[in-house]
Design a protein around this motif. Structure first.
Motif, PDB file in Angstrom:
ATOM      1  N   ASN A  56     -34.323 -27.772  19.315  1.00  9.43           N
ATOM      2  CA  ASN A  56     -34.927 -27.913  17.986  1.00  9.43           C
ATOM      3  C   ASN A  56     -36.026 -28.976  17.975  1.00  9.43           C
ATOM      4  O   ASN A  56     -37.049 -28.817  17.312  1.00  9.43           O
ATOM      5  N   ALA A  57     -35.806 -30.056  18.729  1.00 13.39           N
ATOM      6  CA  ALA A  57     -36.806 -31.138  18.790  1.00 13.39           C
ATOM      7  C   ALA A  57     -38.096 -30.655  19.462  1.00 13.39           C
ATOM      8  O   ALA A  57     -39.175 -31.184  19.192  1.00 13.39           O
ATOM      9  N   ILE A  58     -37.987 -29.643  20.296  1.00 12.27           N
ATOM     10  CA  ILE A  58     -39.177 -29.070  20.952  1.00 12.27           C
ATOM     11  C   ILE A  58     -39.862 -28.071  20.019  1.00 12.27           C
ATOM     12  O   ILE A  58     -41.081 -28.113  19.820  1.00 12.27           O
ATOM     13  N   VAL A  59     -39.072 -27.191  19.432  1.00  7.70           N
ATOM     14  CA  VAL A  59     -39.634 -26.052  18.689  1.00  7.70           C
ATOM     15  C   VAL A  59     -40.043 -26.390  17.249  1.00  7.70           C
ATOM     16  O   VAL A  59     -41.096 -25.968  16.777  1.00  7.70           O
ATOM     17  N   HIS A  60     -39.220 -27.170  16.537  1.00  9.31           N
ATOM     18  CA  HIS A  60     -39.489 -27.418  15.107  1.00  9.31           C
ATOM     19  C   HIS A  60     -40.855 -28.036  14.805  1.00  9.31           C
ATOM     20  O   HIS A  60     -41.542 -27.560  13.900  1.00  9.31           O
ATOM     21  N   PRO A  61     -41.284 -29.067  15.540  1.00 10.39           N
ATOM     22  CA  PRO A  61     -42.606 -29.634  15.223  1.00 10.39           C
ATOM     23  C   PRO A  61     -43.733 -28.612  15.397  1.00 10.39           C
ATOM     24  O   PRO A  61     -44.684 -28.596  14.614  1.00 10.39           O
ATOM     25  N   ALA A  62     -43.591 -27.751  16.404  1.00 12.64           N
ATOM     26  CA  ALA A  62     -44.624 -26.728  16.654  1.00 12.64           C
ATOM     27  C   ALA A  62     -44.642 -25.689  15.536  1.00 12.64           C
ATOM     28  O   ALA A  62     -45.710 -25.242  15.091  1.00 12.64           O
ATOM     29  N   VAL A  63     -43.467 -25.317  15.041  1.00 10.02           N
ATOM     30  CA  VAL A  63     -43.385 -24.351  13.937  1.00 10.02           C
ATOM     31  C   VAL A  63     -43.930 -24.989  12.663  1.00 10.02           C
ATOM     32  O   VAL A  63     -44.648 -24.340  11.885  1.00 10.02           O
ATOM     33  N   LYS A  64     -43.627 -26.257  12.461  1.00 12.02           N
ATOM     34  CA  LYS A  64     -44.118 -26.961  11.271  1.00 12.02           C
ATOM     35  C   LYS A  64     -45.652 -26.956  11.246  1.00 12.02           C
ATOM     36  O   LYS A  64     -46.278 -26.688  10.219  1.00 12.02           O
ATOM     37  N   GLU A  65     -46.241 -27.243  12.390  1.00 16.25           N
ATOM     38  CA  GLU A  65     -47.704 -27.255  12.515  1.00 16.25           C
ATOM     39  C   GLU A  65     -48.282 -25.864  12.225  1.00 16.25           C
ATOM     40  O   GLU A  65     -49.264 -25.720  11.498  1.00 16.25           O
ATOM     41  N   ASP A  66     -47.621 -24.848  12.783  1.00 18.20           N
ATOM     42  CA  ASP A  66     -48.059 -23.458  12.595  1.00 18.20           C
ATOM     43  C   ASP A  66     -47.978 -23.076  11.111  1.00 18.20           C
ATOM     44  O   ASP A  66     -48.883 -22.450  10.559  1.00 18.20           O
ATOM     45  N   PHE A  67     -46.877 -23.481  10.453  1.00 16.56           N
ATOM     46  CA  PHE A  67     -46.697 -23.169   9.030  1.00 16.56           C
ATOM     47  C   PHE A  67     -47.769 -23.846   8.179  1.00 16.56           C
ATOM     48  O   PHE A  67     -48.292 -23.257   7.232  1.00 16.56           O
TER      49      PHE A  67
END
Length: 198
Positions: free
Chosen positions: A83-94
């Motif tokens: 989650n620490a890897i994926v969540h920031p990237a998804v947040k940026e994408d959103f």
């Protein structure tokens, strides 16, 4: 800027079906799990996953998602690492997606772990989708061709309905699709009234 409706629910609750009802009614829809799958194919994220979990999860540089799921859903620490890897990237994408849809009054952000990830704090309104546990288990076993035990282990790492509902503005019981669809219409009417008054 558009207001964010956070849409969530436990595995098998049918939140994507509900999200699609909102989309049919003209509300732009962002499905975090689908976008996370795309983000996880980016070179930067692939590198981070390899560092954290090793190369054995990749076949010809393609991530074996089933293997990864098996690891993280049985180990809370490894789930937190992913989650620490994926969540920031998804947040940026959103955030980029939100800019493209800023002319709308509302958008939907659909995420299975809206609360667990802390993303609910970014939402203006929260809708939780529920369904009886046995119905949810049946749906997932059928959909993912998986076992009851695997579904239960995934349920264990998610919040329960009671906890979700306590932080939600609206709750949709999704055991009957016709009634659930009517609930979506009702919610949109309420939000439009509020929106016109603000």
């Amino acid at each position: 800027m558009a207001k964010i409706i956070g849409l969530t629910g436990g595995i098998g609750s049918g939140k994507t079906t509900i999200a699609n009802y909102f989309a049919e009614m003209g509300v732009p829809l962002y499905i975090a799990d689908d976008e996370a799958k795309k983000v996880m194919q980016s070179e930067k994220i692939v590198k981070q996953i390899k560092l954290a979990f090793g190369d054995s999860l990749f076949e010809n540089d393609v991530l074996n998602r089933a293997k990864l799921a098996e690891i993280v859903f049985n180990d809370a620490d490894k789930l937190a690492t992913l989650n620490a890897i994926v969540h920031p990237a998804v947040k940026e994408d959103f955030e980029l997606w939100l800019l493209k849809n800023k002319k709308y009054h509302y958008v939907i952000y659909e995420a299975a772990i809206l609360f667990e990830s802390g993303r609910y704090k970014d939402c203006d309104v929260i809708v939780t989708v529920t369904a009886p546990e046995e119905m949810r288990i049946e749906r997932v076993v059928k959909r993912d061709k998986t076992t009851r035990e695997q579904v239960l282990s995934r349920m264990k790492v998610q919040w329960d309905d009671e906890k979700r509902i306590s932080l939600s503005n609206f709750v949709i019981n999704n055991s009957n699709l016709k009634i659930a669809r009517e609930e979506v219409v009702k919610i949109l009417k309420i939000l439009n009234i509020k929106q016109n008054q603000s």
